[in-house]
Enzyme design. Structure first.
Site, short mmCIF file in Angstrom:
data_model
loop_
_atom_site.label_atom_id
_atom_site.label_comp_id
_atom_site.label_asym_id
_atom_site.label_seq_id
_atom_site.Cartn_x
_atom_site.Cartn_y
_atom_site.Cartn_z
N ASP A 468 1.03 -1.22 0.63
CA ASP A 468 -0.51 -0.18 0.27
C ASP A 468 1.52 0.80 0.10
O ASP A 468 1.90 1.19 0.19
CB ASP A 468 -1.18 0.48 1.67
N GLU A 471 2.98 5.45 -3.60
CA GLU A 471 2.51 6.01 -4.84
C GLU A 471 3.93 6.95 -4.74
O GLU A 471 4.13 8.05 -5.82
CB GLU A 471 1.41 7.43 -4.30
N ASP A 643 -8.81 3.37 -2.87
CA ASP A 643 -9.90 3.94 -1.74
C ASP A 643 -10.77 4.24 -1.95
O ASP A 643 -11.46 5.02 -2.35
CB ASP A 643 -9.50 4.83 -0.81
#
Ligand SMILES: *[C@@H]1O[C@H](CO)[C@@H](O)[C@H](O)[C@H]1NC(C)=O
Ligand SMILES: *[C@@H]1O[C@H](CO)[C@@H](O)[C@H](O)[C@H]1NC(C)=O
Ligand SMILES: *[C@@H]1O[C@H](CO)[C@@H](O)[C@H](O)[C@H]1NC(C)=O
Length: 973
Positions: A468, A471, A643
């Protein structure tokens, strides 16, 4: 209306109370660490210069090569300094790489060791397509012509008919150190798709800007999102003449924008080079198609997707807020009691001590019992996947009890990204507090990561890894932890679900509020929470300033605030917001900056995790699911949609998002089913469980402190899930075979109707329906309060036949393009089988393992000629290089079903039944030959009802395994 299912708001504070234990206090951390100036995106900045006023370049010194030509490009006038410093001397390279692929590169002529990484993307990071050693201009599907009048411009066309595919004629090329631009003319009302990752209509339209800058922003509709895939496919309809298709891939990892405008597309990046690949989309017969274009992108440019383990196609359950082992046990029991398949349990951050990767939350997930619980899953053919966040916690150096060995071991190897102002590690902020990030350009980073993940595996025997925040997301601006690590652990600079005063009192979207007392309690609780927050904010609001456009400075690049401002979705749009700052440096010899590397972190950590899993499970296909992706990520990783929210719109957009991920070569894709953020309800969750059953990656995931949404929580969701999963599990081999073709040939798994039926222009924008592979049409319900759904049956009236999955009744009496109303009670999803398909099925059970061991059947759906075909790929289901495989090819024509078998893999279950749909006339008997031996078919039962022939009782002849001998079955009349 549905009072028995009223939201149990009164139960919610319980979840809330349970959730507030692990967050560090909202204490000293200043919210200002998150403050960044607010900028005007250039596309909305009326005072910004127009780069098309720049002088462009002139080509000279043309040199022909065996594969194309090269030339020098020299700036054709005074520098214009639009959004950077002009680079006067460039190199142009044109290479006819393969028959179907043409490459055009433009990069600075003068490059040194120290600045090369600013301009060219290393083939070590992202595959660089090469010349095949034989193609030249004369043998290519494509032709490039160029002109110097008034400045360098080029045009790519299809050799066969001269159709222009990409043309910069009439526009200048701009090449500056922080900005490059080319602009192509497009046909009126062009039809292009792709530019993943986006949450947007499938058909991108001609009034849209796709921004690319990997960002940690859920539900980022129409903006930049987690991934960057600069590839689009264009379809051209020709009023009755065959539809054509081609593709364009721009291999550049910088922050960038694609401006889709009326009759033009402008491609702008914040640096790097033009490295453009034009794909003809043509097959050997000269025709072109979207599917062929996508195949060419995958096989020729970025690599085909990883083959996944068989079990990963089972159903996955996850939530943030599974706070101890007994809750997990309860979830497993809940699925078991409800008789709903469950393959894999996941955990979010709850398992870690204060969100620190690889630790154990010793009170709630003590290592010993946790391990024993995972082993009990394994004993029941179930699997386990934990989260691993991308940031690494930096312990308080003054507090021995805060020691965090994963950090120290990486620090000893110098493995982290650096802050150029101090030369020390760059310390941003993540869930556990001040944190660092691996620099994957350091060769020892892989070894460190492999060591951390494999040590964790020795304690927690996981089966895959969920990566996760890749980015990579940082919750503060700049190296905010400099000199502050003694404050660790610190709370993130925003409130979290489960913190005080963050309770979500909202009803689910579209919820039919029938309990007025409850509604008024909820409204008053929400309003007192709001007053408490405003009277005493848990965190004071950050003050933001606005900042004007920076202008280029000769000799200097402004990395944190480049002159061109992309329309980044982050508040204020600055690149420094919510991510590692662009000025942060890597440890390679050129000290490449994060400005160049930002969009690659997700690709790199997924690759590193893939390699680590190969060490942990030698020879086994790694299962890793990552959030940020880049072109070529599909070779190593799977992906979920991030999300999203528990809304009907979010569910709908997951289909177009899936199509673009299919195009990007990451078919192992699925959305958080029932929605991640906010409260779902039984109706949305029922429909979503049905829809996602036809996505390759099938996982239900929920945020902390929302109401529970496992499939067994409501009777309707449970029933909808059982029914949809029984279709899915019957078809696991079909899905697996689609992945085999994706992996070996770049075929597409989920398909848009427009791709399978390219001559029907009315399907160009359709994504309310989709196909799984070529043969299954899925028509989900995407809106509340209905028990019907409308959809088309593509190809009908032109020879395509469709059969209802459940009844095998043929769809009849339908006109081409007719929007047909189908019954769709809450627990039902419409699925139709395309005539011409042969599908190998197995018995749906509660796990993929049990299904793999169940008997086979064959479903034949006849086309207009009374024929059908299909195939089945078999192997052990997990080996990277299986030691045995088998491909069974099915064909049916003239009342005869034949199998042909290639390979030696032995699947033991027998073949029990064969069903043939669309047989008009009842046969009077059958003959069966297996491995050349005529069988005594006395015990076989043959029946014919509603145009469907059923043959049962075949186990007697296939007890050695369904596919041990080639079979020929003839219906007799
Ligand atoms: C790269 O660096 C070299 C040596 O410093 C310099 O001559 C050249 O102009 C630079 N090129 C670019 C495009 O910045
Ligand atoms: C534009 O093209 C799309 C897809 O081909 C089509 O559905 C639409 O009707 C067209 N619009 C106009 C205004 O021509
Ligand atoms: C283009 O989209 C913007 C909003 O994104 C809208 O304001 C504008 O009217 C649209 N232009 C056209 C020609 O449709």
């Amino acid at each position: 209306m549905y009072s028995t299912l009223a939201l149990t708001l009164l139960a919610m504070p319980l979840a809330f109370a349970q959730s507030s234990t692990t967050n560090p206090p909202l204490s000293t951390l200043l919210p200002q660490i998150d403050a960044a100036p607010s900028l005007t995106p250039t596309i909305y900045d009326n005072s910004a210069p127009d780069p098309q006023r720049c002088p462009g370049y002139k080509a000279s010194g043309l040199t022909n090569t065996s594969s194309g030509f090269t030339a020098d490009l020299t700036i054709a006038g005074a520098d214009c300094a639009a959004f950077g410093n002009d680079i006067a001397d460039l190199v142009l390279e044109v290479v006819y790489q393969t028959k179907e692929r043409l490459n055009l590169k433009v990069y600075p002529k003068y490059l040194s060791e120290s600045n090369i990484t600013r301009y060219t993307l290393s083939p070590d990071l992202v595959p660089q397509p090469q010349w095949d050693g034989k193609t030249s201009a004369s043998s290519s599907d494509l032709t490039l012509k160029w002109s110097n009048d008034p400045s360098f411009q080029f045009e790519v066309s299809r050799s066969s008919d001269g159709e222009v595919l990409f043309s910069t004629y009439g526009n200048v090329m701009v090449y500056e150190d922080q900005f490059i631009e080319i602009k192509t003319s497009m046909v009126k009302n062009y039809t292009i798709y792709g530019l993943a990752e986006n949450a947007h209509d499938f058909l991108l339209g001609d009034n849209y800007t796709q921004t690319f800058y990997a960002v940690d922003a859920g539900n980022s509709i129409d903006y930049n999102s987690y991934g960057t895939h600069p590839f689009y496919q264009e379809t051209r309809y020709h009023n009755g003449a065959p539809t054509t298709s081609h593709g364009v891939y721009a291999r550049n990892a910088h922050g960038q924008e694609w401006l889709l405008r009326d009759e033009s597309v402008t491609y702008r990046t914040l640096g790097g080079s033009f490295d453009m690949y034009f794909l003809s989309g043509q097959k050997s017969d000269g025709s072109s198609s979207a599917l062929q274009t996508i195949t060419q992108y995958q096989t020729g440019c970025v690599g085909t997707p990883a083959m996944q383990q068989f079990w990963t196609y089972g159903f996955h359950q996850l939530r943030w807020g599974y706070q101890n082992i007994s809750i997990m046990e309860g979830v497993v029991q809940g699925y078991k009691d409800a008789n709903i398949p469950l393959e894999c349990l996941w955990n979010d951050l709850d398992i870690y001590d204060n969100y620190q990767d690889f630790t154990d939350a010793s009170l709630t997930f003590p290592a010993g019992p946790f391990r024993a619980w995972i082993e009990s899953l394994h004993a029941n053919n179930m699997y386990y996947v934990p989260i691993i966040d991308s940031n690494i916690y930096v312990p308080d150096p003054n507090n021995a009890s805060d020691a965090y060995p994963p950090y120290s071991r990486g620090a000893a190897l110098g493995t982290y990204i650096r802050d150029p102002s101090t030369g020390q590690f760059y310390i941003g902020d993540g869930w556990p507090g001040f944190s660092v990030w691996a620099d994957w350009l350091v060769p020892t980073s892989q070894q460190w990561w492999t060591n951390e993940t494999s040590s964790y595996h020795e304690i927690i025997p996981f089966d895959g890894i969920w990566i996760d925040l890749s980015e990579a997301s940082s919750f503060c601006v700049g190296s905010c932890g400099n000199g502050r690590t003694t404050e660790n652990p610190v709370h993130p600079p925003f409130t979290l679900p489960g913190d005080v005063l963050t309770f979500d009192y909202n009803y689910p979207e579209g919820f039919n509020v029938s309990n007025a007392t409850e509604a008024s309690l909820a409204a008053s609780a929400a309003s007192s929470q709001a007053s408490a927050v405003s009277a005493n904010p848990p965190l004071p609001a950050a003050t933001t300033t606005t900042q004007g456009r920076t202008t280029p400075t000769p000799g200097v690049r402004n990395l944190d605030f480049p002159p061109y401002v992309i329309n980044n979705v982050q508040a204020g749009h600055a690149l420094v917001k919510g991510a590692i700052a662009p000025t942060a440096t890597h440890n390679d010899p050129s000290n490449t900056t994060e400005y160049e590397m930002h969009n690659l972190f997700g690709l790199q950590i997924s690759n590193a995790t893939y390699n680590a899993l190969l060490e942990i499970f030698p020879g086994r296909r790694p299962f890793t699911v990552g959030r940020s992706t880049f072109a070529s990520s599909g070779r190593t990783t799977s992906h979920w949609g991030g999300d999203n929210t528990s809304t009907w719109g979010s569910m709908f957009l997951s289909i177009s998002q899936a199509f673009t991920m299919m195009m990007a070569g990451i078919p192992m894709f699925g959305a958080d089913t029932c929605g991640f953020a906010h409260n779902t309800d039984y109706e949305l969750c029922s429909r979503w469980m049905e829809l996602s059953a036809f996505f390759p990656f099938y996982r239900n995931h929920n945020v902390k402190a929302a109401i529970s949404q496992e499939a067994y929580r409501w009777s309707s969701v449970a029933e909808a899930s059982r029914r949809a999963m029984s279709v899915r599990y019957s078809l696991l081999n079909y899905m697996y075979t689609l992945f085999y073709h994706a992996h070996t040939s770049g075929d597409t798994v989920m398909r848009a109707l427009a791709w399978e039926f390219p001559e029907d222009q009315t399907l160009a924008g359709t994504y309310a329906q989709f196909l799984l592979g070529p043969s299954l049409l899925v028509t989900p319900v995407l809106e509340p309060n209905v028990d019907y759904v409308k959809g088309v049956f593509p190809g009908i009236g032109q020879g395509t036949r469709w059969y209802d999955w459940y009844t095998l009744d043929e769809v009849t009496g339908v006109q081409p393009q007719e929007n047909v109303t189908m019954s769709a009670p809450l627990e039902h999803i419409n699925v139709h089988v395309r005539g011409g398909a042969i599908l190998p099925l197995q018995e749906p059970t509660l796990t993929t393992t049990a299904t793999r061991n169940s008997s086979y059947s064959i479903l034949v759906a006849l086309d207009g000629q009374g024929a059908a075909s299909g195939d089945l790929y078999l192997d052990d289901g997990y080996s990277l290089v299986p030691n045995a495989t088998k491909i069974v090819t099915f064909s049916y024509s003239d009342s005869c079903l034949k199998t042909s078998i290639n390979g030696t893999y032995h699947s033991t279950p027998p073949l029990a039944n064969i069903t043939i749909a669309g047989v008009g006339k009842a046969p009077c008997g059958l003959s069966l030959t297996i491995a050349g031996q005529e069988c005594e078919v006395g015990a076989v039962v043959l029946s014919h009802l509603n145009e469907t022939v059923s043959i049962t009782g075949l186990e007697a002849f296939t007890g050695e395994g369904a596919w041990q001998g080639e079979m020929e079955l003839i219906l007799q009349y």
